[in-house]
Design a protein around this motif. Structure first.
Motif, PDB file in Angstrom:
ATOM      1  N   ARG A   8       0.203  -1.094  -0.273  1.00 40.93           N
ATOM      2  CA  ARG A   8      -0.086   0.030  -0.337  1.00 40.93           C
ATOM      3  C   ARG A   8       0.777   1.528   0.248  1.00 40.93           C
ATOM      4  O   ARG A   8       0.344   2.258  -0.244  1.00 40.93           O
ATOM      5  N   GLY A   9       2.065   1.118   0.745  1.00 44.53           N
ATOM      6  CA  GLY A   9       3.028   1.518   0.997  1.00 44.53           C
ATOM      7  C   GLY A   9       3.008   3.269   1.726  1.00 44.53           C
ATOM      8  O   GLY A   9       3.444   4.192   2.274  1.00 44.53           O
ATOM      9  N   HIS A  10       2.112   2.451   2.993  1.00 46.04           N
ATOM     10  CA  HIS A  10       1.723   3.085   4.016  1.00 46.04           C
ATOM     11  C   HIS A  10       1.307   2.180   5.456  1.00 46.04           C
ATOM     12  O   HIS A  10       0.611   1.497   4.361  1.00 46.04           O
ATOM     13  N   TYR A  11       1.470   3.197   6.492  1.00 48.53           N
ATOM     14  CA  TYR A  11       1.025   1.964   7.462  1.00 48.53           C
ATOM     15  C   TYR A  11       0.418   2.883   8.044  1.00 48.53           C
ATOM     16  O   TYR A  11      -0.223   2.102   9.679  1.00 48.53           O
ATOM     17  N   LEU A  12      -0.985   2.732   7.197  1.00 49.04           N
ATOM     18  CA  LEU A  12      -1.871   3.951   8.292  1.00 49.04           C
ATOM     19  C   LEU A  12      -3.012   3.034   9.772  1.00 49.04           C
ATOM     20  O   LEU A  12      -3.501   3.742  10.438  1.00 49.04           O
ATOM     21  N   MET A  13      -2.915   1.969   8.798  1.00 46.66           N
ATOM     22  CA  MET A  13      -3.611   1.475   9.454  1.00 46.66           C
ATOM     23  C   MET A  13      -3.384   0.885  10.400  1.00 46.66           C
ATOM     24  O   MET A  13      -4.257   0.828  11.649  1.00 46.66           O
ATOM     25  N   ILE A  14      -1.939   0.626  10.749  1.00 47.35           N
ATOM     26  CA  ILE A  14      -1.627   0.143  12.384  1.00 47.35           C
ATOM     27  C   ILE A  14      -1.595   1.378  13.609  1.00 47.35           C
ATOM     28  O   ILE A  14      -2.066   1.567  13.949  1.00 47.35           O
ATOM     29  N   GLU A  15      -2.092   3.131  12.648  1.00 49.04           N
ATOM     30  CA  GLU A  15      -2.575   4.448  13.143  1.00 49.04           C
ATOM     31  C   GLU A  15      -3.246   3.881  14.151  1.00 49.04           C
ATOM     32  O   GLU A  15      -3.777   3.822  15.309  1.00 49.04           O
ATOM     33  N   LYS A  16      -4.568   3.526  13.566  1.00 50.00           N
ATOM     34  CA  LYS A  16      -5.482   3.422  13.736  1.00 50.00           C
ATOM     35  C   LYS A  16      -6.454   2.383  14.804  1.00 50.00           C
ATOM     36  O   LYS A  16      -6.892   2.268  15.871  1.00 50.00           O
ATOM     37  N   ALA A  17      -5.310   0.758  14.517  1.00 49.36           N
ATOM     38  CA  ALA A  17      -5.381  -0.298  15.168  1.00 49.36           C
ATOM     39  C   ALA A  17      -4.657   0.044  16.611  1.00 49.36           C
ATOM     40  O   ALA A  17      -4.682   0.269  18.073  1.00 49.36           O
ATOM     41  N   GLY A  18      -3.460   1.019  16.936  1.00 47.48           N
ATOM     42  CA  GLY A  18      -2.688   1.747  17.525  1.00 47.48           C
ATOM     43  C   GLY A  18      -4.221   2.714  18.827  1.00 47.48           C
ATOM     44  O   GLY A  18      -3.423   2.433  20.207  1.00 47.48           O
ATOM     45  N   LEU A  19      -4.871   3.374  18.006  1.00 44.66           N
ATOM     46  CA  LEU A  19      -5.608   4.847  18.972  1.00 44.66           C
ATOM     47  C   LEU A  19      -6.126   3.409  19.573  1.00 44.66           C
ATOM     48  O   LEU A  19      -7.592   4.273  20.548  1.00 44.66           O
ATOM     49  N   TYR A  20      -7.201   2.812  18.624  1.00 47.69           N
ATOM     50  CA  TYR A  20      -7.960   1.102  19.749  1.00 47.69           C
ATOM     51  C   TYR A  20      -7.312   1.184  21.521  1.00 47.69           C
ATOM     52  O   TYR A  20      -7.490   1.081  21.796  1.00 47.69           O
ATOM     53  N   TRP A  21      -5.858   0.267  20.578  1.00 49.15           N
ATOM     54  CA  TRP A  21      -5.233   0.005  21.878  1.00 49.15           C
ATOM     55  C   TRP A  21      -4.915   0.933  23.353  1.00 49.15           C
ATOM     56  O   TRP A  21      -5.225   0.677  24.214  1.00 49.15           O
ATOM     57  N   HIS A  22      -4.413   2.335  22.738  1.00 50.96           N
ATOM     58  CA  HIS A  22      -3.970   3.202  23.983  1.00 50.96           C
ATOM     59  C   HIS A  22      -5.899   3.840  24.706  1.00 50.96           C
ATOM     60  O   HIS A  22      -5.317   3.950  26.313  1.00 50.96           O
ATOM     61  N   PHE A  23      -6.543   3.460  23.767  1.00 49.75           N
ATOM     62  CA  PHE A  23      -7.783   3.962  24.418  1.00 49.75           C
ATOM     63  C   PHE A  23      -7.765   2.429  25.453  1.00 49.75           C
ATOM     64  O   PHE A  23      -8.487   2.982  26.484  1.00 49.75           O
ATOM     65  N   VAL A  24      -8.129   1.858  24.916  1.00 49.54           N
ATOM     66  CA  VAL A  24      -8.225   0.531  25.875  1.00 49.54           C
ATOM     67  C   VAL A  24      -7.349   0.967  27.226  1.00 49.54           C
ATOM     68  O   VAL A  24      -7.525   0.318  29.040  1.00 49.54           O
ATOM     69  N   ASP A  25      -5.824   1.248  27.395  1.00 53.72           N
ATOM     70  CA  ASP A  25      -4.855   1.810  28.080  1.00 53.72           C
ATOM     71  C   ASP A  25      -5.756   3.136  28.719  1.00 53.72           C
ATOM     72  O   ASP A  25      -5.249   2.681  29.863  1.00 53.72           O
ATOM     73  N   LEU A  26      -5.966   4.091  27.583  1.00 53.52           N
ATOM     74  CA  LEU A  26      -7.103   4.829  28.827  1.00 53.52           C
ATOM     75  C   LEU A  26      -7.786   4.604  30.103  1.00 53.52           C
ATOM     76  O   LEU A  26      -7.977   5.178  31.196  1.00 53.52           O
ATOM     77  N   VAL A  27      -8.309   3.908  29.808  1.00 54.45           N
ATOM     78  CA  VAL A  27     -10.025   3.179  29.888  1.00 54.45           C
ATOM     79  C   VAL A  27      -9.636   2.690  31.285  1.00 54.45           C
ATOM     80  O   VAL A  27      -9.643   3.055  32.790  1.00 54.45           O
ATOM     81  N   TRP A  28      -8.289   1.866  31.380  1.00 50.08           N
ATOM     82  CA  TRP A  28      -7.715   1.261  31.913  1.00 50.08           C
ATOM     83  C   TRP A  28      -7.898   2.712  33.674  1.00 50.08           C
ATOM     84  O   TRP A  28      -7.178   2.228  34.823  1.00 50.08           O
ATOM     85  N   VAL A  29      -6.721   3.201  33.170  1.00 51.86           N
ATOM     86  CA  VAL A  29      -5.962   4.335  33.807  1.00 51.86           C
ATOM     87  C   VAL A  29      -7.859   4.557  35.066  1.00 51.86           C
ATOM     88  O   VAL A  29      -7.917   5.093  35.886  1.00 51.86           O
ATOM     89  N   PHE A  30      -8.574   4.676  34.517  1.00 49.20           N
ATOM     90  CA  PHE A  30     -10.306   5.209  34.945  1.00 49.20           C
ATOM     91  C   PHE A  30     -10.231   3.985  35.668  1.00 49.20           C
ATOM     92  O   PHE A  30     -10.583   4.105  37.237  1.00 49.20           O
ATOM     93  N   VAL A  31     -10.676   2.810  35.314  1.00 52.47           N
ATOM     94  CA  VAL A  31     -10.791   1.730  36.288  1.00 52.47           C
ATOM     95  C   VAL A  31     -10.313   1.562  37.821  1.00 52.47           C
ATOM     96  O   VAL A  31     -10.428   0.922  38.612  1.00 52.47           O
TER      97      VAL A  31
END
Lengths: 149, 226
Positions: free
Chosen positions: B196-219
Motif C-alpha cells: 500500500r505504501g503506508h502503515y496508516l492502518m497500524i495507527e488506527k489499531a494503535g488508537l484503539y489500543w491506547h484507548f484500552v489503556d486510557l480506560v484502565w486508568v479510570f477503572v
C-alpha cells in the motif's frame, strides 16, 4: 508522501524523545497515585475530609494521565483543531453527567437514611466474621442449602 | 505525513480535502472511541451513583490483596494491580513505537514492537484471569459478595456486580485489541502495508489500543484506589 528527507529523520528523533518523556511522566504519576493509595490505608475511616482530599488528588492525577495518553500517545495534540473539537466538545457532557448522577446518588442515600428505617438499620448489622477468609468459609458452608435461611 | 502538516484554517474548508486533515478511517476511529468512551463513562458513572447512594462499601485494600503464588493469608494490597497497570502502560509505549516505525516504513521495527505489544496484552489478560479466578474461589461472583463493608457491616452485591461487569467489559476490549494487533502483525508480515505504501492502518489499531489503556486508568482508579 516521501519518507527519505532529513527533516523526517529529525522529526522521528524528536518524536522518540517525546515518547520517552511522556512514558516517564505517566510512570511518575502512577507511582504518586500508588503512594497516595498506600498512605490512605492508614487514614481512619471516619476522617472523611482527609480521605476525600486524598481521593480528589488521585482523581486529578488520573485526569492528568488521561490527558497525556490522549494528547501524546494518541497524537491528539498534533491534530487539526477541528478534529480535537468534534471529539472533545461532546465529551464535556460528562461534566454534567458526573455532577448530576453523583448528586442524585447522594441525595437518594440521604432520603433513605431519613425515611427508610430498614435501610438505616442495615449499616448496624455487622458481617458475621470480620476476617474475610473465615467469612468465605461460612458462606461456602451455607451455600448448598440457602433455603435454611 | 498528512497528520503533521497543518494547513491554514481557511484552506481546510476550501474543499477538495478533509477539513480534519486525516484520512476517513482515522476520523471514524476517533468517533468510535468517543462513543465507546460514553459506554464506559455510563458504566463508571452508574457505579459512582450506586456507591454514593450506599451507606457502606467494601475496602478495596481488603479485597484485592493477593498475588499469584502468594500464601493464602498474603496481605499485599495494590501490589498486583500496579503490576497490571505498568504492563498496560509499557504495552502502550511499544504500540507508539510500532506506529512511529510505521511512519518511517521500517517493517522490522513494526513487527518487533507489535509482538511486544501483543505479549503485553496477553500478560495483562492473564493477570486479570488469575485475579478473577482468585476472587471466584474466595466466593465473589455476580450476585455473590463475601466481602463486608469497610465499617464491618454486611455489604450488598453491588460491589462485585460492578467490579466483574466493568473489568470484564474492559478485559473484553483488551482481548479484541490483542486480536486486532495480531491481525496487524499478520498484515505486516505478509507485506500488505508495504504494497500500500503506508502503515496508516497500524495507527488506527494503535488508537484503539491506547484507548484500552486510557480506560484502565479510570477503572484502576475507581475500583482499586478510591
Amino acid at each position: 508522501m516521501d519518507h527519505t528527507t532529513n527533516a523526517h529523520a529529525d522529526h522521528a528523533a524528536e518524536a522518540r524523545k517525546e515518547i520517552w518523556k511522556v512514558t516517564g511522566i505517566l510512570t511518575v504519576l502512577t507511582i504518586i497515585e500508588l503512594a497516595l493509595g498506600f498512605y490512605m490505608m492508614n487514614v481512619p475511616l471516619d476522617e472523611f475530609s482527609k480521605r476525600n482530599f486524598i481521593k480528589g488528588t488521585i482523581v486529578i492525577l488520573m485526569l492528568a494521565k488521561a490527558f497525556y495518553i490522549i494528547a501524546y500517545f494518541m497524537h491528539m495534540k498534533h491534530e487539526v483543531k477541528n478534529l480535537i473539537m468534534t471529539t472533545a466538545v461532546p465529551l464535556t457532557l460528562f461534566i454534567w453527567f458526573i455532577i448530576a448522577f453523583l448528586y442524585e446518588g447522594n441525595s437518594y442515600k440521604n432520603l433513605r437514611n431519613t425515611y427508610d428505617g430498614h435501610f438505616r438499620d442495615r449499616k448496624e448489622i455487622k458481617a458475621p466474621v470480620k476476617e474475610e477468609h473465615e467469612a468465605v468459609k461460612e458462606i461456602k458452608a451455607v451455600e448448598p442449602k440457602p433455603a435454611a435461611e | 505525513m498528512t497528520t503533521t502538516t497543518t494547513a491554514p484554517a481557511d484552506k481546510l474548508w476550501g474543499g477538495g480535502k478533509s477539513p480534519f486533515n486525516v484520512e476517513y478511517g482515522k476520523l471514524m476511529m476517533w468517533y468510535f472511541l468517543m462513543s465507546d468512551a460514553f459506554t464506559f463513562g455510563a458504566f463508571l458513572i452508574s457505579y459512582g451513583t450506586i456507591r454514593f447512594s450506599s451507606v457502606g462499601w467494601p475496602d478495596p485494600n481488603k479485597v484485592f490483596k493477593s498475588y499469584p503464588f502468594a500464601a493464602e493469608h498474603a496481605n499485599a494490597p495494590l501490589v498486583f494491580v500496579s503490576i497490571m497497570t505498568f504492563i498496560l502502560i509499557v504495552s502502550s509505549v511499544t504500540m507508539v513505537m510500532a506506529v512511529q516505525a510505521g511512519h518511517q516504513m521500517r517493517k522490522k521495527a513494526v513487527v518487533t514492537n507489535l509482538i511486544l505489544t501483543i505479549i503485553g496484552g496477553i500478560a495483562f489478560l492473564s493477570c486479570q484471569a488469575w485475579e478473577w479466578h482468585h476472587l471466584f474461589t474466595e466466593g465473589a461472583w455476580w450476585g455473590r459478595n463475601p466481602f463486608p463493608n469497610a465499617d464491618g457491616s454486611i455489604a450488598s452485591t453491588n460491589f462485585t456486580n460492578y467490579f466483574f461487569t466493568i473489568t470484564g467489559f474492559h478485559g473484553f476490549h483488551v482481548f479484541s485489541g490483542v486480536i486486532i494487533n495480531i491481525v496487524m502483525l499478520i498484515m505486516t508480515l505478509t507485506n500488505q502495508f508495504e504494497k500500500r505504501g503506508h502503515y496508516l492502518m497500524i495507527e488506527k489499531a494503535g488508537l484503539y489500543w491506547h484507548f484500552v489503556d486510557l480506560v484502565w486508568v479510570f477503572v484502576f482508579t475507581c475500583f482499586y484506589l478510591i
